[in-house]
Write a protein that holds these residues in place. Structure first.
Motif, PDB file in Angstrom:
ATOM      1  N   LEU A 130     -14.500 -17.677  13.976  1.00  8.42           N
ATOM      2  CA  LEU A 130     -14.070 -16.453  14.654  1.00  8.42           C
ATOM      3  C   LEU A 130     -13.576 -15.420  13.654  1.00  8.42           C
ATOM      4  CD1 LEU A 130     -12.244 -17.877  17.794  1.00  8.42           C
ATOM      5  CD2 LEU A 130     -14.469 -16.753  17.695  1.00  8.42           C
ATOM      6  N   GLU A 131     -12.826 -15.869  12.636  1.00  6.27           N
ATOM      7  CA  GLU A 131     -12.355 -14.942  11.612  1.00  6.27           C
ATOM      8  C   GLU A 131     -13.536 -14.356  10.848  1.00  6.27           C
ATOM      9  OE1 GLU A 131      -9.603 -17.151   9.258  1.00  6.27           O
ATOM     10  OE2 GLU A 131      -7.996 -17.007  10.739  1.00  6.27           O
ATOM     11  N   GLY A 132     -14.529 -15.181  10.552  1.00  2.08           N
ATOM     12  CA  GLY A 132     -15.738 -14.705   9.870  1.00  2.08           C
ATOM     13  C   GLY A 132     -16.477 -13.702  10.736  1.00  2.08           C
ATOM     14  N   ASP A 133     -16.566 -13.957  12.049  1.00  2.00           N
ATOM     15  CA  ASP A 133     -17.201 -13.027  12.969  1.00  2.00           C
ATOM     16  C   ASP A 133     -16.438 -11.715  13.019  1.00  2.00           C
ATOM     17  OD1 ASP A 133     -19.113 -14.894  13.557  1.00  2.00           O
ATOM     18  OD2 ASP A 133     -18.281 -15.455  15.513  1.00  2.00           O
ATOM     19  N   ASP A 134     -15.110 -11.777  13.009  1.00  2.00           N
ATOM     20  CA  ASP A 134     -14.296 -10.560  13.025  1.00  2.00           C
ATOM     21  C   ASP A 134     -14.542  -9.735  11.767  1.00  2.00           C
ATOM     22  OD1 ASP A 134     -13.243 -11.282  15.444  1.00  2.00           O
ATOM     23  OD2 ASP A 134     -11.337 -12.026  14.627  1.00  2.00           O
ATOM     24  N   GLU A 135     -14.605 -10.407  10.621  1.00  2.17           N
ATOM     25  CA  GLU A 135     -14.852  -9.686   9.361  1.00  2.17           C
ATOM     26  C   GLU A 135     -16.231  -9.045   9.378  1.00  2.17           C
ATOM     27  OE1 GLU A 135     -14.289 -12.421   6.149  1.00  2.17           O
ATOM     28  OE2 GLU A 135     -12.191 -12.779   6.663  1.00  2.17           O
ATOM     29  N   ARG A 136     -17.237  -9.776   9.855  1.00  4.89           N
ATOM     30  CA  ARG A 136     -18.597  -9.260   9.913  1.00  4.89           C
ATOM     31  C   ARG A 136     -18.652  -8.061  10.859  1.00  4.89           C
ATOM     32  NH1 ARG A 136     -21.685 -13.120  12.540  1.00  4.89           N
ATOM     33  NH2 ARG A 136     -20.883 -14.583  11.022  1.00  4.89           N
ATOM     34  N   ALA A 137     -17.997  -8.170  12.006  1.00  7.33           N
ATOM     35  CA  ALA A 137     -17.987  -7.067  12.971  1.00  7.33           C
ATOM     36  C   ALA A 137     -17.288  -5.845  12.380  1.00  7.33           C
ATOM     37  CB  ALA A 137     -17.297  -7.504  14.255  1.00  7.33           C
ATOM     38  N   ALA A 138     -16.205  -6.062  11.642  1.00  6.35           N
ATOM     39  CA  ALA A 138     -15.500  -4.940  11.016  1.00  6.35           C
ATOM     40  C   ALA A 138     -16.385  -4.246   9.978  1.00  6.35           C
ATOM     41  CB  ALA A 138     -14.212  -5.433  10.367  1.00  6.35           C
ATOM     42  N   ARG A 139     -17.130  -5.038   9.189  1.00  6.51           N
ATOM     43  CA  ARG A 139     -18.041  -4.430   8.193  1.00  6.51           C
ATOM     44  C   ARG A 139     -19.128  -3.616   8.889  1.00  6.51           C
ATOM     45  NH1 ARG A 139     -17.604  -9.560   5.563  1.00  6.51           N
ATOM     46  NH2 ARG A 139     -19.554 -10.189   6.548  1.00  6.51           N
ATOM     47  N   GLU A 140     -19.677  -4.157   9.981  1.00  8.27           N
ATOM     48  CA  GLU A 140     -20.725  -3.423  10.712  1.00  8.27           C
ATOM     49  C   GLU A 140     -20.178  -2.136  11.320  1.00  8.27           C
ATOM     50  OE1 GLU A 140     -22.563  -6.027  13.535  1.00  8.27           O
ATOM     51  OE2 GLU A 140     -23.269  -7.397  11.971  1.00  8.27           O
ATOM     52  N   ARG A 141     -18.953  -2.190  11.869  1.00  2.00           N
ATOM     53  CA  ARG A 141     -18.334  -0.967  12.411  1.00  2.00           C
ATOM     54  C   ARG A 141     -18.155   0.079  11.319  1.00  2.00           C
ATOM     55  NH1 ARG A 141     -15.005  -4.491  15.418  1.00  2.00           N
ATOM     56  NH2 ARG A 141     -13.394  -4.340  13.825  1.00  2.00           N
ATOM     57  N   GLU A 142     -17.737  -0.373  10.153  1.00  5.99           N
ATOM     58  CA  GLU A 142     -17.535   0.556   9.031  1.00  5.99           C
ATOM     59  C   GLU A 142     -18.863   1.180   8.606  1.00  5.99           C
ATOM     60  OE1 GLU A 142     -15.570   2.805   6.280  1.00  5.99           O
ATOM     61  OE2 GLU A 142     -14.744   1.636   7.943  1.00  5.99           O
ATOM     62  N   LYS A 143     -19.923   0.398   8.565  1.00  5.16           N
ATOM     63  CA  LYS A 143     -21.248   0.931   8.193  1.00  5.16           C
ATOM     64  C   LYS A 143     -21.708   1.960   9.226  1.00  5.16           C
ATOM     65  CE  LYS A 143     -23.103  -3.119   5.780  1.00  5.16           C
ATOM     66  NZ  LYS A 143     -24.099  -4.211   5.842  1.00  5.16           N
ATOM     67  N   ARG A 144     -21.521   1.634  10.518  1.00  2.10           N
ATOM     68  CA  ARG A 144     -21.914   2.595  11.568  1.00  2.10           C
ATOM     69  C   ARG A 144     -21.109   3.884  11.459  1.00  2.10           C
ATOM     70  NH1 ARG A 144     -22.254  -2.082  15.047  1.00  2.10           N
ATOM     71  NH2 ARG A 144     -20.110  -1.717  15.689  1.00  2.10           N
ATOM     72  N   ARG A 145     -19.818   3.760  11.166  1.00  2.00           N
ATOM     73  CA  ARG A 145     -18.974   4.951  11.045  1.00  2.00           C
ATOM     74  C   ARG A 145     -19.444   5.818   9.883  1.00  2.00           C
ATOM     75  NH1 ARG A 145     -15.029   6.781   8.160  1.00  2.00           N
ATOM     76  NH2 ARG A 145     -14.817   4.914   6.910  1.00  2.00           N
ATOM     77  N   VAL A 146     -19.771   5.191   8.750  1.00  2.00           N
ATOM     78  CA  VAL A 146     -20.229   5.948   7.580  1.00  2.00           C
ATOM     79  C   VAL A 146     -21.554   6.645   7.890  1.00  2.00           C
ATOM     80  CG1 VAL A 146     -21.102   5.682   5.217  1.00  2.00           C
ATOM     81  CG2 VAL A 146     -18.987   4.540   5.903  1.00  2.00           C
TER      82      VAL A 146
END
Length: 132
Positions: free
Chosen positions: A93-109
């Motif tokens: 779950l922590e790994g999924d949270d980190e992956r989701a956060a990276r994807e959100r950051e990429k979408r924001r950029v």
């Protein structure tokens, strides 16, 4: 009174649940209820019978110890498995949270880049038609 069955058979003695049969001395006696196991001076554990004639106290203690030990080991293994499962699930779950956060950051950029592109296009169009 259990003593009346002394020198008879184990089955006759154990018809009364309060009696203890000692096979080595062929004595029938009252079970010492204040103690869990009959004392050695009363009857040896391998000769003592209570409840049924075919099981002696020594075998009963060994069998119960094996069963109890097995249950404790199984309980310990189950607890360890559950704990490990929870830890691995938490890590996933922590790994999924980190992956989701990276994807959100990429979408924001990417969205900011698109906004900047659209703003520059709109500015060019305004300059071209003189609306600035």
């Amino acid at each position: 009174d259990c003593r009346q069955y002394t020198n008879r058979s184990c089955e006759e003695c154990l018809k009364n649940v309060t009696c203890l049969w000692c096979a080595s001395s062929r004595r029938c006696m009252e079970y010492p209820v204040r103690r869990i196991l009959p004392p050695a001076d009363l009857c040896e554990l391998r000769s003592a019978r209570w409840g049924v004639c075919w099981v002696n106290f020594e075998a009963l203690i060994i069998a119960m110890s094996v069963v109890g030990g097995t249950l404790l080991i199984m309980l310990g293994v189950c607890c360890c498995c559950c704990c490990c499962k929870k830890k691995s699930k938490k890590q996933v779950l922590e790994g999924d949270d980190e992956r989701a956060a990276r994807e959100r950051e990429k979408r924001r950029v990417r969205q900011e880049e698109r906004r900047a592109e659209m703003k520059s296009r709109h500015d060019e169009i305004r300059r071209k038609y003189g609306t600035v």
